[in-house]
Design an enzyme around this catalytic site. Structure first.
Site, mmCIF file in Angstrom:
data_model
loop_
_atom_site.group_PDB
_atom_site.id
_atom_site.type_symbol
_atom_site.label_atom_id
_atom_site.label_comp_id
_atom_site.label_asym_id
_atom_site.label_seq_id
_atom_site.Cartn_x
_atom_site.Cartn_y
_atom_site.Cartn_z
ATOM 1 N N HIS A 19 0.652 -1.190 -0.331
ATOM 2 C CA HIS A 19 -0.132 0.235 0.253
ATOM 3 C C HIS A 19 1.166 1.068 -0.148
ATOM 4 O O HIS A 19 -0.123 2.090 -0.078
ATOM 5 C CB HIS A 19 -1.105 0.438 0.884
ATOM 6 N N PHE A 64 -3.832 8.667 7.117
ATOM 7 C CA PHE A 64 -3.487 7.803 7.067
ATOM 8 C C PHE A 64 -4.106 7.636 5.477
ATOM 9 O O PHE A 64 -5.329 8.907 4.590
ATOM 10 C CB PHE A 64 -4.908 7.229 7.895
ATOM 11 N N ASN A 113 -9.717 3.747 -1.906
ATOM 12 C CA ASN A 113 -10.330 4.758 -0.887
ATOM 13 C C ASN A 113 -9.167 5.735 -0.660
ATOM 14 O O ASN A 113 -10.354 7.230 -0.611
ATOM 15 C CB ASN A 113 -10.048 4.012 0.427
#
Length: 190
Positions: A19, A64, A113
């Site tokens: 990620h 985040f 996201n």
């Protein structure tokens, strides 16, 4: 002015995870091209430098992943980057084979996201450099996608990631000049 943003999650436990390939790419450009030290502002880390006749900002949002959009909007507004086509967003893509690269502009978030939040705050009209992170673990459903992206690359993949970063640095000028098809072709030398 070109704003190059890498998506990732802050903190040591996320270093070198799939990620965080966006963060890795930003750090690689930062080091290779000797940008000034990162400054902490706009809920992120950024550095500036003139390269190839352009002002370049590299940026790593430190919220985040899923909250990356507002920090990008803050830095964009501060530096008066009104044309969102001067944003190049680098992020992982679990639907693409390992280190396959695709550049696109506009469109949806593809289930990512971090991209979704970026669109929410900045609109859809920016460049996305999507880096594939998929491997057999994911395709054979040995790991759930939400866990898979938080795994580190294995040793053989890590070697390829390092080669990929070297090529991305070698052809960085194509990226910032928005010569994406040339950038893609050169990077596919791996």
């Amino acid at each position: 002015m070109i704003l190059i943003v890498g998506l990732g999650n802050p903190g040591e436990k996320f270093l070198c995870t799939r990620h965080n390939i966006g963060f890795e790419m930003i750090d690689s450009f930062h080091l290779n091209f000797k940008f000034h030290a990162y400054k902490s502002k706009f809920d992120g880390l950024y550095a500036k430098k003139s390269l190839f006749g352009k002002e370049i900002i590299v940026f790593k949002p430190q919220n985040f992943m899923n909250l990356s959009g507002n920090p990008i909007k803050k830095i964009r507004n501060y530096f008066k980057i009104e044309n969102t086509r001067d944003i190049i967003l680098i992020h992982d893509d679990i639907d693409m084979d390992f280190l396959k690269l695709r550049v696109k502009i506009n469109g949806g978030h593809g289930g990512h996201n971090g991209v979704r939040d970026t669109i929410k705050f900045n609109g859809k009209d920016f460049y996305r450099v999507k880096l594939g992170v998929c491997n057999k673990q994911l395709t054979e459903k040995k790991v759930k996608p939400e866990n898979f992206v938080l795994n580190k690359f294995d040793k053989s993949e890590r070697k390829v990631v390092e080669q990929f970063k070297k090529l991305a640095n070698k052809y960085f000028e194509h990226l910032i000049c928005k010569e994406f098809s040339l950038f893609q072709t050169r990077i596919s030398e791996i």
